[in-house]
Design an enzyme around this catalytic site. Structure first.
Site, mmCIF file in Angstrom:
data_model
loop_
_atom_site.group_PDB
_atom_site.id
_atom_site.type_symbol
_atom_site.label_atom_id
_atom_site.label_comp_id
_atom_site.label_asym_id
_atom_site.label_seq_id
_atom_site.Cartn_x
_atom_site.Cartn_y
_atom_site.Cartn_z
ATOM 1 N N TYR A 60 -6.992 -3.213 1.284
ATOM 2 C CA TYR A 60 -6.394 -2.609 2.488
ATOM 3 C C TYR A 60 -5.933 -3.703 3.454
ATOM 4 C CZ TYR A 60 -6.099 0.735 6.431
ATOM 5 O OH TYR A 60 -5.677 1.513 7.489
ATOM 6 N N LYS A 119 -2.124 -4.418 4.523
ATOM 7 C CA LYS A 119 -1.715 -4.264 5.932
ATOM 8 C C LYS A 119 -1.202 -5.593 6.507
ATOM 9 C CE LYS A 119 -2.595 0.174 6.441
ATOM 10 N NZ LYS A 119 -1.536 1.149 6.715
HETATM 11 P P1 NAD Z 1 -4.932 10.684 6.045
HETATM 12 O O1 NAD Z 1 -5.764 10.546 4.817
HETATM 13 O O2 NAD Z 1 -5.281 11.729 7.045
HETATM 14 O O3 NAD Z 1 -3.388 10.835 5.662
HETATM 15 C C1 NAD Z 1 -2.789 10.080 4.656
HETATM 16 C C2 NAD Z 1 -1.502 10.736 4.252
HETATM 17 O O4 NAD Z 1 -0.920 9.965 3.177
HETATM 18 C C3 NAD Z 1 -1.677 12.166 3.704
HETATM 19 O O5 NAD Z 1 -0.594 12.963 4.092
HETATM 20 C C4 NAD Z 1 -1.673 11.945 2.192
HETATM 21 O O6 NAD Z 1 -1.292 13.106 1.453
HETATM 22 C C5 NAD Z 1 -0.636 10.849 2.097
HETATM 23 N N1 NAD Z 1 -0.671 10.142 0.827
HETATM 24 C C6 NAD Z 1 -1.724 9.535 0.222
HETATM 25 N N2 NAD Z 1 -1.352 9.041 -0.971
HETATM 26 C C7 NAD Z 1 -0.038 9.329 -1.126
HETATM 27 C C8 NAD Z 1 0.923 9.088 -2.139
HETATM 28 N N3 NAD Z 1 0.608 8.437 -3.278
HETATM 29 N N4 NAD Z 1 2.180 9.546 -1.962
HETATM 30 C C9 NAD Z 1 2.525 10.232 -0.833
HETATM 31 N N5 NAD Z 1 1.662 10.474 0.162
HETATM 32 C C10 NAD Z 1 0.392 10.030 0.017
HETATM 33 O O7 NAD Z 1 -4.981 9.227 6.717
HETATM 34 P P2 NAD Z 1 -4.582 8.677 8.168
HETATM 35 O O8 NAD Z 1 -5.822 8.118 8.770
HETATM 36 O O9 NAD Z 1 -3.781 9.661 8.917
HETATM 37 O O10 NAD Z 1 -3.692 7.423 7.737
HETATM 38 C C11 NAD Z 1 -2.309 7.343 7.938
HETATM 39 C C12 NAD Z 1 -1.919 5.884 8.066
HETATM 40 O O11 NAD Z 1 -2.543 5.327 9.221
HETATM 41 C C13 NAD Z 1 -2.337 5.018 6.888
HETATM 42 O O12 NAD Z 1 -1.323 4.082 6.568
HETATM 43 C C14 NAD Z 1 -3.562 4.300 7.420
HETATM 44 O O13 NAD Z 1 -3.794 3.073 6.778
HETATM 45 C C15 NAD Z 1 -3.174 4.117 8.868
HETATM 46 N N6 NAD Z 1 -4.290 3.864 9.772
HETATM 47 C C16 NAD Z 1 -5.294 4.769 9.913
HETATM 48 C C17 NAD Z 1 -6.339 4.471 10.780
HETATM 49 C C18 NAD Z 1 -7.485 5.421 10.981
HETATM 50 O O14 NAD Z 1 -8.484 5.001 11.581
HETATM 51 N N7 NAD Z 1 -7.412 6.657 10.534
HETATM 52 C C19 NAD Z 1 -6.343 3.278 11.491
HETATM 53 C C20 NAD Z 1 -5.299 2.388 11.325
HETATM 54 C C21 NAD Z 1 -4.274 2.693 10.468
#
Ligand code: NAD
Length: 257
Positions: A152, A156
């Site tokens: 990850y 990133k």
């Molecule tokens: P989440 O699990 O709620 O959502 C992830 C989304 O990606 C979902 O819609 C899922 O269906 C989709 N997805 C996963 N694999 C896929 C694939 N192969 N093809 C198409 N879609 C796919 O997660 P989130 O926390 O909302 O994360 C969203 C983004 O934010 C990510 O890039 C994550 O790294 C980033 N992020 C999250 C956090 C956190 O604390 N939640 C912090 C920093 C960054």
């Protein structure tokens, strides 16, 4: 003029929040991601409440030809893409020596390489219209590391490099590209890693929240989805036209230390 916004991974969490924020401004949306068909359809319909249209495309972000079709479908349906939000992402927590090879490959494909494919497919249309906004949902882990998240953190940090490089290429075409770097947001992605982190570190799940996730978040609060979405709206606005090739942290002070 109604803008068209493509958000990858927008069936859940941050992506869905960003889609809702653009929909509230009347934008046309292309949503993407996995999940139960009835839930996706309910979300799609709700996104049309403010007058824009919303379509769903099920492209798997590990499959370049499906990603190309996602962008082609957006262009065919709405006549172009104004804002591309690269948001799809997954996580896996494990010591590096036990890190499953297939999980490494999947994380690099979804969290990094898929953005190369969406950008590659979207840029010709944006260049032709001399405008565009690309927003990469990166992470505090694009700037600093944590143990047990080698894939990850590598992906990133990679997206930050992609953001800078592409910004220089597109700067004179009216197109900006930036990364949003959130700290911990309580979404399904984070909920799922709590048991694994507890196991990897030999601590309780509650301790994962307080001692691991919020330890460096100086505010001691999780970031709200709406706060990340509001930053995406700002980066897509005219006021942000000189902001390109950079990152905006929304991490409660985590990366200040
Ligand atoms: P989440 O699990 O709620 O959502 C992830 C989304 O990606 C979902 O819609 C899922 O269906 C989709 N997805 C996963 N694999 C896929 C694939 N192969 N093809 C198409 N879609 C796919 O997660 P989130 O926390 O909302 O994360 C969203 C983004 O934010 C990510 O890039 C994550 O790294 C980033 N992020 C999250 C956090 C956190 O604390 N939640 C912090 C920093 C960054």
């Amino acid at each position: 003029m109604t803008r068209t916004v493509v958000v990858t991974g927008s069936t859940s969490g941050i992506g869905l929040g960003i889609a809702k924020a653009f929909a509230a401004e009347g934008a046309n949306l292309v949503i993407n991601g996995f999940g139960p068909a009835d839930e996706i359809e309910a979300n799609r319909k709700a996104l049309e409440a403010h007058g824009g249209k919303a379509i769903y495309h099920g492209a798997d972000m590990t499959k370049p030809e499906e990603i190309a079709d996602l962008i082609a479908t957006a262009e065919k349906t709405f006549g172009g893409v104004d804002v591309l939000v690269n948001n799809a992402g997954i996580q896996h927590v494990s010591p590096v020596e036990d890190f499953p090879i297939d999980k490494w490959d999947q994380i690099i494909a979804i969290n990094l390489t898929s953005s190369f494919h969406t950008i590659r497919a979207t840029v010709p249309g944006m260049k032709a219209s001399k405008k565009g906004r690309i927003i990469n949902v990166a992470s505090a882990h694009a700037l600093v590391a944590s143990p047990y998240k080698s894939a990850y953190v590598a992906a990133k940090h990679g997206i930050m490099g992609l953001t800078k490089s592409v910004a220089l290429e597109l700067a004179e075409f009216g197109i900006t590209i930036n990364a949003i770097c959130p700290g911990y947001v309580l979404t399904p992605l984070v909920e799922k890693q709590i048991p694994d982190t507890a196991k990897a570190r030999g601590i309780s799940e509650e301790q994962v929240k307080t001692d691991v996730m919020l330890r460096l978040q100086a505010t001691k609060e999780f970031v709200a989805i709406e706060e990340v979405a509001a930053t995406a709206i700002f980066l897509a606005s005219d006021a942000a036209k000189q902001i390109t090739g950079t990152s905006i942290s929304i991490d409660g002070g985590w990366t200040a230390q």
